[in-house]
Scaffold this active site. Structure first.
Site, short mmCIF file in Angstrom:
data_model
loop_
_atom_site.label_atom_id
_atom_site.label_comp_id
_atom_site.label_asym_id
_atom_site.label_seq_id
_atom_site.Cartn_x
_atom_site.Cartn_y
_atom_site.Cartn_z
N GLY A 21 21.89 64.67 -19.00
CA GLY A 21 22.63 64.12 -18.02
C GLY A 21 22.24 64.27 -16.51
N ALA A 22 20.90 63.74 -16.47
CA ALA A 22 20.08 63.84 -15.09
C ALA A 22 20.23 62.87 -14.29
CB ALA A 22 18.36 63.88 -15.59
N SER A 150 30.58 77.61 -18.54
CA SER A 150 31.31 77.33 -17.21
C SER A 150 32.40 78.63 -17.05
CB SER A 150 32.35 76.18 -17.53
OG SER A 150 33.67 75.94 -16.98
N TYR A 175 38.12 72.14 -24.20
CA TYR A 175 36.98 72.27 -23.15
C TYR A 175 36.46 73.79 -23.06
CZ TYR A 175 34.41 72.13 -18.67
OH TYR A 175 33.43 72.39 -17.75
#
Length: 303
Positions: A21-22, A150, A175
């Site tokens: 995800g760069a 997270s 999530y």
């Protein structure tokens, strides 16, 4: 290194890093920082155009940066396998595996292999990627794997009876489950690395409340409030990437550590070691999650 700054980090010349995800947000800032420190950075992205744009922006700041794009779609085990095969054909070391990419609160959907999308993309894809790259990782002295979790993990629970939304679906619940799974994987991987006597460490980090593109699937009113709220109680993606970068680069970091912001409720602030929920340390759940993950991805994880 009690106060972490990138200026105090030793040069990373000769090291190879992968950032999933760069092309945007936290992943972009992580890739940019690693490139500035001299590492060769593999931009792992499913969108070639966006990855090229990210590469162009990095090169504007660092014209001599060593960068390569290798396509990676975390929705597909086959794409992950193709990525690992291509990387392994080009490189014989992997110093830093930064498992950053993720999605948050989409409508119920499944990956190409039938996994609930948040569990599949955020966790199972990175479990499989680490497994496939581990033969190179364990041959690289002092390699590090950094898995992004997270604050949401604190409300997460691994529901083995409904792991892939076979019975019901809640955007937030799944999530939180996916991010708890990421953190438990980082801890369990370190325990197994220790048992095997491998010269590598596994760490985890979370960005606090950061301005990223994770709000894509929020309702319109949520998207409208996301950035203003971030500016008030959170932080930008450059600051949000610092816990990841500390886990990856701090010479004093140790395996099994978890980094996040130092401020109120870990929403923002300088990157420091933080604590995680009691559920994240459940050894029985971690062992079952590991074995179930091997079964779901179809490959035993051999250290």
């Amino acid at each position: 290194m009690s106060t972490f700054t990138l200026d105090n980090v030793p040069p990373q010349n000769g090291k190879i890093a992968i950032v999933t995800g760069a092309n945007s947000g936290l992943g972009y800032e992580t890739a940019l920082a690693l490139a500035k420190k001299g590492a060769t950075v593999i931009l792992a992205s499913r969108n070639l155009s966006k990855a090229q744009d990210a590469m162009h922006q990095i090169l504007l700041e660092m014209p001599n940066a060593a960068l390569e794009i290798i396509l990676l779609d975390l929705n597909s085990l086959q794409s992950i396998e193709n990525f690992a095969k291509e990387f392994s054909s080009k490189y014989d070391r992997l110093d830093l595996l930064i498992e950053n990419a993720g999605i948050m609160m989409p409508p119920l959907s499944k990956t190409k292999d039938g996994f609930e999308s948040q569990l599949g993309v955020n966790y199972l894809a990175h479990f499989h990627l680490t497994n496939l790259l581990f033969p190179i990782i364990k041959e690289t002295a002092e390699a590090r794997i950094v898995t992004l979790s997270s604050l949401a993990h604190q409300s997460g629970k691994i529901d083995f009876d409904n792991l892939n939304a076979e019975k019901s679906y809640s955007k937030w619940k799944f999530y939180a489950q996916s991010k708890l799974a990421c953190l438990m994987f980082a801890y369990e991987l370190q325990r197994r690395i220790d048992s095997a006597g491998i010269d590598a460490i596994s760490l985890s980090a979370h960005p606090g409340f950061s301005d990223t593109n994770l709000g894509t699937f929020l309702p319109s009113i949520g998207r409208a409030l996301f950035s203003p709220l971030t500016s008030i109680i959170g932080q930008g993606s450059k600051q949000g990437a610092l816990p990841t970068l500390r886990a990856a680069l701090d010479p004093e970091a140790k395996g099994g550590e978890y980094y996040g912001p130092s401020g109120f409720r870990e929403l923002k602030g300088d990157p420091v070691k933080v604590k995680s929920s009691s559920r994240s340390h459940d050894l029985g759940v971690a062992a079952k999650l590991w074995s179930d993950s091997e079964e779901l991805t179809g490959k035993t994880f051999e250290l």
